[in-house]
Design a protein around this motif. Sequence first.
Motif, PDB file in Angstrom:
ATOM      1  N   GLY A   1       0.802  -1.216   0.000  1.00  0.00           N
ATOM      2  CA  GLY A   1       0.000   0.000   0.000  1.00  0.00           C
ATOM      3  C   GLY A   1       0.832   1.260   0.000  1.00  0.00           C
TER       4      GLY A   1
ATOM      5  N   GLY B   1      -4.187   1.227  -0.146  1.00  0.00           N
ATOM      6  CA  GLY B   1      -4.806   0.554  -1.279  1.00  0.00           C
ATOM      7  C   GLY B   1      -3.744  -0.037  -2.182  1.00  0.00           C
ATOM      8  N   TYR B   2      -4.161  -0.918  -3.078  1.00  0.00           N
ATOM      9  CA  TYR B   2      -3.265  -1.632  -3.977  1.00  0.00           C
ATOM     10  C   TYR B   2      -3.059  -0.788  -5.227  1.00  0.00           C
ATOM     11  CZ  TYR B   2      -1.217  -5.884  -6.008  1.00  0.00           C
ATOM     12  OH  TYR B   2      -0.359  -6.821  -6.548  1.00  0.00           O
TER      13      TYR B   2
ATOM     14  N   ARG C   1      -9.374  -2.442  -4.877  1.00  0.00           N
ATOM     15  CA  ARG C   1      -9.783  -3.450  -3.916  1.00  0.00           C
ATOM     16  C   ARG C   1      -9.426  -4.816  -4.494  1.00  0.00           C
ATOM     17  NH1 ARG C   1     -15.875  -2.936  -2.596  1.00  0.00           N
ATOM     18  NH2 ARG C   1     -15.211  -4.223  -0.833  1.00  0.00           N
TER      19      ARG C   1
ATOM     20  N   LEU D   1      -0.248  -4.986   3.033  1.00  0.00           N
ATOM     21  CA  LEU D   1      -1.369  -4.061   2.919  1.00  0.00           C
ATOM     22  C   LEU D   1      -2.537  -4.519   3.773  1.00  0.00           C
ATOM     23  CD1 LEU D   1      -3.005  -1.736   1.685  1.00  0.00           C
ATOM     24  CD2 LEU D   1      -3.434  -3.210  -0.298  1.00  0.00           C
ATOM     25  N   HIS D   2      -2.900  -5.797   3.657  1.00  0.00           N
ATOM     26  CA  HIS D   2      -4.057  -6.293   4.399  1.00  0.00           C
ATOM     27  C   HIS D   2      -3.790  -6.384   5.893  1.00  0.00           C
ATOM     28  CE1 HIS D   2      -6.541  -8.117   0.875  1.00  0.00           C
ATOM     29  NE2 HIS D   2      -6.226  -6.852   0.711  1.00  0.00           N
TER      30      HIS D   2
ATOM     31  N   LEU E   1      -4.177  -2.807   7.123  1.00  0.00           N
ATOM     32  CA  LEU E   1      -5.580  -2.390   7.121  1.00  0.00           C
ATOM     33  C   LEU E   1      -6.348  -3.050   8.261  1.00  0.00           C
ATOM     34  CD1 LEU E   1      -6.369  -2.457   3.292  1.00  0.00           C
ATOM     35  CD2 LEU E   1      -6.298  -0.434   4.750  1.00  0.00           C
TER      36      LEU E   1
ATOM     37  N   ASP F   1      -9.903  -1.448   2.375  1.00  0.00           N
ATOM     38  CA  ASP F   1      -9.311  -0.885   1.162  1.00  0.00           C
ATOM     39  C   ASP F   1     -10.424  -0.337   0.267  1.00  0.00           C
ATOM     40  OD1 ASP F   1      -8.377  -4.231   0.041  1.00  0.00           O
ATOM     41  OD2 ASP F   1     -10.302  -3.385   0.587  1.00  0.00           O
TER      42      ASP F   1
END
Length: 360
Positions: free
Chosen positions: A233, A253-254, A271, A283-284, A287, A294
């Motif tokens: 991210g 976000g990706y 997403r 990233l996950h 989050l 995301d």
Amino acid sequence: MSQTQSNQLAHTQVVCTRAWENLQRDLGFSLVMGTRATGDLHLVSVKKDSGIHLHIQKFPLCMGIATWRNQLWVACANDVRQYTDILQHPGVNSIEFERCYVPRSLHFTGPLDAHEIAVDRHGQLLIVSSQYSAVVRLSNTHSAGVIWQPAFISALKPEDRCHLNGLCLQDGELKYVTLFARSDAPSGWRKLSFEQGEILDVSTGDAVCEGLVQPHSPRLYRGQLYVLNSGAGEFGLVDQKTGRFECIAYVAGYGRGLSFVGDYAIFGVSRPKTDAYIPGLKLHDRLRAMQAQDRCALIAVHLATGDVIEGIQFHGAVRELFDTHVIEDCRSVSMMDMDQAQNPGLVVIDPVRNRETSDA
């Protein structure tokens, strides 16, 4: 905040911020943006009075986008489509748009899994084929011709061995590429750690930066090498001497499809294809720790401060953005589909006489 809903996007709400509108208006650019799986190509312009105009064209998948002079290319599922700005021709005018791209050719490539594309200094289109782990060019006799392939890839087979995905030019020549992991096995990158992404220098085959998380979009801008560290991210730059990655902004976000205008980087964040949590993906993990979700959005990042401008958000069916491409010095842009381009009133003839043909 201004909000615009597009009826052309079924089951999707499109929301644009005032900050984004001001950015486009102040810097005087338009944007071409692809939504990947849904196949929507968005041409984003500013209206003369206020607001943003979205012109939408449907494609069979929508991946890499490139411009060169007055031409625009779009890579699709099984072909590459080339467009030309018809408003460049004397006598062809529009009271609403500064550029209008019309289709001029369609080149069937078959399923290359084309990712990023770019035009070199010779006007030749370069395509990253993730499926064949190679950078290829269009060919009049074959689906494509190989320009470059990593030395560790032992065969030209449609097996997506390392997930080659991004490319970068320097002085009009191929310079850098991004990949997810060094693997010579079919889909081998999927079995390896997320943190084995690299930027390779194609002239040497050596890694310029290692330890990235599913990187995309290497770009040289104002002498600096930038990249999207997508799986973390992050957006940042790479020291080309030490290989050190420096994060400029965490974007939650990706990221894919990096482009630049003025002091800003512009790209989309996506997403995942499903709402499933992917354990081990930075990233996950981040989050989840933040108890955040995301999103699918177009954003801008100020290069010096790392400040993020939330631009256009998609809520609903559109989950993934792939590429963005800035059209500078152009506040309004449009595109015709193949049916519209067959209007007899759009015929333009090049007045330059071809001596070789006429003397035959």
